[in-house]
Motif scaffolding. Structure first.
Motif, PDB file in Angstrom:
ATOM      1  N   VAL A   1     -20.638  14.350  31.859  1.00 46.10           N
ATOM      2  CA  VAL A   1     -20.815  15.380  32.882  1.00 46.10           C
ATOM      3  C   VAL A   1     -22.254  15.356  33.373  1.00 46.10           C
ATOM      4  CG1 VAL A   1     -20.626  17.832  33.409  1.00 46.10           C
ATOM      5  CG2 VAL A   1     -19.049  16.781  31.767  1.00 46.10           C
ATOM      6  N   ASN A   2     -22.398  15.363  34.694  1.00 40.36           N
ATOM      7  CA  ASN A   2     -23.733  15.437  35.288  1.00 40.36           C
ATOM      8  C   ASN A   2     -24.137  16.916  35.396  1.00 40.36           C
ATOM      9  OD1 ASN A   2     -23.473  12.648  35.659  1.00 40.36           O
ATOM     10  ND2 ASN A   2     -22.587  12.934  37.699  1.00 40.36           N
ATOM     11  N   GLY A   3     -25.416  17.202  35.263  1.00 38.16           N
ATOM     12  CA  GLY A   3     -25.863  18.595  35.377  1.00 38.16           C
ATOM     13  C   GLY A   3     -25.540  19.410  34.142  1.00 38.16           C
ATOM     14  N   GLU A   4     -25.304  20.722  34.336  1.00 44.32           N
ATOM     15  CA  GLU A   4     -25.138  21.639  33.209  1.00 44.32           C
ATOM     16  C   GLU A   4     -23.696  22.095  33.000  1.00 44.32           C
ATOM     17  OE1 GLU A   4     -27.771  24.856  33.936  1.00 44.32           O
ATOM     18  OE2 GLU A   4     -29.592  23.662  33.627  1.00 44.32           O
ATOM     19  N   ALA A   5     -22.760  21.589  33.770  1.00 42.43           N
ATOM     20  CA  ALA A   5     -21.373  22.040  33.643  1.00 42.43           C
ATOM     21  C   ALA A   5     -20.779  21.630  32.304  1.00 42.43           C
ATOM     22  CB  ALA A   5     -20.538  21.460  34.786  1.00 42.43           C
ATOM     23  N   LEU A   6     -19.718  22.311  31.913  1.00 39.72           N
ATOM     24  CA  LEU A   6     -19.029  22.056  30.649  1.00 39.72           C
ATOM     25  C   LEU A   6     -17.571  21.697  30.921  1.00 39.72           C
ATOM     26  CD1 LEU A   6     -20.384  25.196  28.762  1.00 39.72           C
ATOM     27  CD2 LEU A   6     -21.158  22.842  28.413  1.00 39.72           C
ATOM     28  N   ILE A   7     -17.010  20.856  30.064  1.00 40.59           N
ATOM     29  CA  ILE A   7     -15.590  20.507  30.170  1.00 40.59           C
ATOM     30  C   ILE A   7     -14.768  21.588  29.463  1.00 40.59           C
ATOM     31  CG2 ILE A   7     -13.844  18.744  29.695  1.00 40.59           C
ATOM     32  CD1 ILE A   7     -16.120  16.722  29.437  1.00 40.59           C
ATOM     33  N   ALA A   8     -13.711  22.073  30.131  1.00 39.66           N
ATOM     34  CA  ALA A   8     -12.859  23.113  29.541  1.00 39.66           C
ATOM     35  C   ALA A   8     -11.716  22.465  28.769  1.00 39.66           C
ATOM     36  CB  ALA A   8     -12.312  24.020  30.631  1.00 39.66           C
ATOM     37  N   TYR A   9     -11.486  22.973  27.550  1.00 39.55           N
ATOM     38  CA  TYR A   9     -10.379  22.511  26.707  1.00 39.55           C
ATOM     39  C   TYR A   9      -9.523  23.703  26.299  1.00 39.55           C
ATOM     40  CZ  TYR A   9     -12.968  18.141  26.252  1.00 39.55           C
ATOM     41  OH  TYR A   9     -13.611  16.964  26.516  1.00 39.55           O
ATOM     42  N   GLN A  10      -8.288  23.416  25.965  1.00 38.71           N
ATOM     43  CA  GLN A  10      -7.409  24.469  25.461  1.00 38.71           C
ATOM     44  C   GLN A  10      -7.533  24.536  23.948  1.00 38.71           C
ATOM     45  OE1 GLN A  10      -3.037  23.989  25.601  1.00 38.71           O
ATOM     46  NE2 GLN A  10      -2.981  25.955  26.659  1.00 38.71           N
ATOM     47  N   GLY A  11      -7.931  25.704  23.451  1.00 40.11           N
ATOM     48  CA  GLY A  11      -8.092  25.880  22.018  1.00 40.11           C
ATOM     49  C   GLY A  11      -6.764  26.072  21.314  1.00 40.11           C
ATOM     50  N   PRO A  12      -6.780  26.062  19.977  1.00 37.89           N
ATOM     51  CA  PRO A  12      -5.536  26.257  19.205  1.00 37.89           C
ATOM     52  C   PRO A  12      -4.842  27.576  19.515  1.00 37.89           C
ATOM     53  CG  PRO A  12      -7.292  25.402  17.813  1.00 37.89           C
ATOM     54  CD  PRO A  12      -7.932  25.755  19.109  1.00 37.89           C
ATOM     55  N   ASP A  13      -5.600  28.611  19.923  1.00 37.64           N
ATOM     56  CA  ASP A  13      -5.000  29.906  20.234  1.00 37.64           C
ATOM     57  C   ASP A  13      -4.584  30.024  21.697  1.00 37.64           C
ATOM     58  OD1 ASP A  13      -7.467  29.933  21.402  1.00 37.64           O
ATOM     59  OD2 ASP A  13      -8.104  31.866  20.579  1.00 37.64           O
ATOM     60  N   GLY A  14      -4.701  28.946  22.459  1.00 36.94           N
ATOM     61  CA  GLY A  14      -4.327  28.964  23.872  1.00 36.94           C
ATOM     62  C   GLY A  14      -5.463  29.325  24.799  1.00 36.94           C
ATOM     63  N   GLY A  15      -6.567  29.830  24.256  1.00 39.36           N
ATOM     64  CA  GLY A  15      -7.717  30.184  25.083  1.00 39.36           C
ATOM     65  C   GLY A  15      -8.550  28.958  25.433  1.00 39.36           C
ATOM     66  N   GLU A  16      -9.580  29.176  26.233  1.00 36.95           N
ATOM     67  CA  GLU A  16     -10.434  28.069  26.663  1.00 36.95           C
ATOM     68  C   GLU A  16     -11.643  27.919  25.756  1.00 36.95           C
ATOM     69  OE1 GLU A  16     -11.628  27.954  30.720  1.00 36.95           O
ATOM     70  OE2 GLU A  16      -9.591  27.825  31.496  1.00 36.95           O
ATOM     71  N   LEU A  17     -11.938  26.657  25.451  1.00 34.31           N
ATOM     72  CA  LEU A  17     -13.150  26.279  24.741  1.00 34.31           C
ATOM     73  C   LEU A  17     -13.938  25.348  25.652  1.00 34.31           C
ATOM     74  CD1 LEU A  17     -11.590  25.371  21.267  1.00 34.31           C
ATOM     75  CD2 LEU A  17     -12.560  27.566  21.959  1.00 34.31           C
ATOM     76  N   TYR A  18     -15.215  25.197  25.368  1.00 33.72           N
ATOM     77  CA  TYR A  18     -16.055  24.397  26.263  1.00 33.72           C
ATOM     78  C   TYR A  18     -16.912  23.433  25.445  1.00 33.72           C
ATOM     79  CZ  TYR A  18     -14.520  28.134  29.247  1.00 33.72           C
ATOM     80  OH  TYR A  18     -13.720  29.031  29.914  1.00 33.72           O
ATOM     81  N   SER A  19     -17.110  22.265  26.017  1.00 38.44           N
ATOM     82  CA  SER A  19     -17.881  21.236  25.325  1.00 38.44           C
ATOM     83  C   SER A  19     -18.358  20.212  26.353  1.00 38.44           C
ATOM     84  CB  SER A  19     -17.009  20.554  24.258  1.00 38.44           C
ATOM     85  OG  SER A  19     -17.664  19.435  23.703  1.00 38.44           O
ATOM     86  N   ARG A  20     -19.280  19.374  25.925  1.00 37.52           N
ATOM     87  CA  ARG A  20     -19.720  18.247  26.751  1.00 37.52           C
ATOM     88  C   ARG A  20     -19.082  16.954  26.275  1.00 37.52           C
ATOM     89  NH1 ARG A  20     -23.244  19.068  31.231  1.00 37.52           N
ATOM     90  NH2 ARG A  20     -24.367  17.168  30.645  1.00 37.52           N
ATOM     91  N   ARG A  21     -18.209  17.056  25.285  1.00 36.13           N
ATOM     92  CA  ARG A  21     -17.580  15.864  24.726  1.00 36.13           C
ATOM     93  C   ARG A  21     -16.567  15.297  25.714  1.00 36.13           C
ATOM     94  NH1 ARG A  21     -15.370  14.991  18.579  1.00 36.13           N
ATOM     95  NH2 ARG A  21     -14.588  12.888  18.895  1.00 36.13           N
ATOM     96  N   GLY A  22     -16.751  14.042  26.097  1.00 40.95           N
ATOM     97  CA  GLY A  22     -15.920  13.463  27.150  1.00 40.95           C
ATOM     98  C   GLY A  22     -15.154  12.220  26.750  1.00 40.95           C
TER      99      GLY A  22
END
Length: 246
Positions: free
Chosen positions: A82-103
């Motif tokens: 990811v360029n800049g400061e944005a984060l990738i959104a993932y679906q967590g085990p509980d269905g909510g959103e988690l964020y990371s730079r792991r691509g």
């Protein structure tokens, strides 16, 4: 005397917690997109609004170092940085959103696009699914393009756009799973201007040499507190001997 001992004990606990945080950073020095944990210790001199006679030391992980890590080329079409400061959104085990730079993305047997920890990548309308057999590429704006091998002359079709979220103005907390969450719940807004570089991965921002130095410092801090408690014991015994001579 007990004040000295209890204060030293709290400092020992803080030093041990710092060693755990540093050890976790070291363990993830090669994890793509990992953000190092920031640990700090403060003296707790006020409690429930009233002065505290004993200044206990309290240490904990206060957040994550959001400094960008080094980007390396992998040549893998599903790896993104990811360029800049944005984060990738993932679906967590509980269905909510988690964020990371792991691509480090891939297509699961179920067809879902997931990362190296098997968390589904969130698109604008939920997790992104790839039809069986399609070859995948990822555009600069995060759009996932799929090509049907049965129609080699047909242009690649968009299958969804990876949600690249903006952390600006939001308070994030890092969980023990190394992913970021919005404090108090909720989700981050998508950043339509965010871009990615495909065929590359952002590495962990943990510098191994710095982490090793921090580990040595934490170990020395622990040893110093042990000496303080030992000295307190010697002083107590000396006082008792003086009292016995009377």
């Amino acid at each position: 005397m007990d004040r000295l001992i209890y204060t030293a004990l709290t400092a020992m606990n803080a030093a041990m917690d710092r060693q755990r945080a540093v050890a976790n950073n070291l363990a993830n020095a090669s994890t793509p997109g990992f953000r190092g944990e920031v640990f700090s210790v403060k003296a707790a001199t006020v409690r429930d609004g009233s002065p505290e006679a004993r200044a206990m030391a309290r240490g904990s992980v206060r957040g994550a170092d959001m400094t960008q890590g080094r980007v390396t080329s992998t040549g893998q079409p599903m790896d993104i940085a990811v360029n800049g400061e944005a984060l990738i959104a993932y679906q967590g085990p509980d269905g909510g959103e988690l964020y990371s730079r792991r691509g480090d993305l891939r297509v699961a047997p179920s067809g879902l696009i997931e990362n190296g920890e098997r968390l589904p990548v969130m698109g604008e309308g939920g997790p992104i699914t790839v039809p069986a057999g399609f070859s995948i590429s990822i555009a600069q704006d995060g759009t996932v393009l799929g090509s049907d091998p049965a129609a080699p002359n047909a242009p690649a079709e968009p299958l969804g756009r990876i949600k690249l979220a903006s952390p600006d103005g939001s308070v994030l907390a890092k969980g023990i799973d190394s992913f970021l969450k919005v404090v108090g719940g909720g989700v981050l807004p998508a950043d339509p201007t965010a871009q990615v570089t495909s065929g590359a991965l952002e590495q962990s921002n943990v510098e191994t040499a710095d982490a090793l130095v921090a580990m040595i410092e934490a170990q020395r801090a622990f040893e110093q507190r042990v000496k303080i408690i030992s000295t307190a014991g010697e002083l107590d015994e000396a006082g008792s001997r003086l009292m016995a001579m009377r």
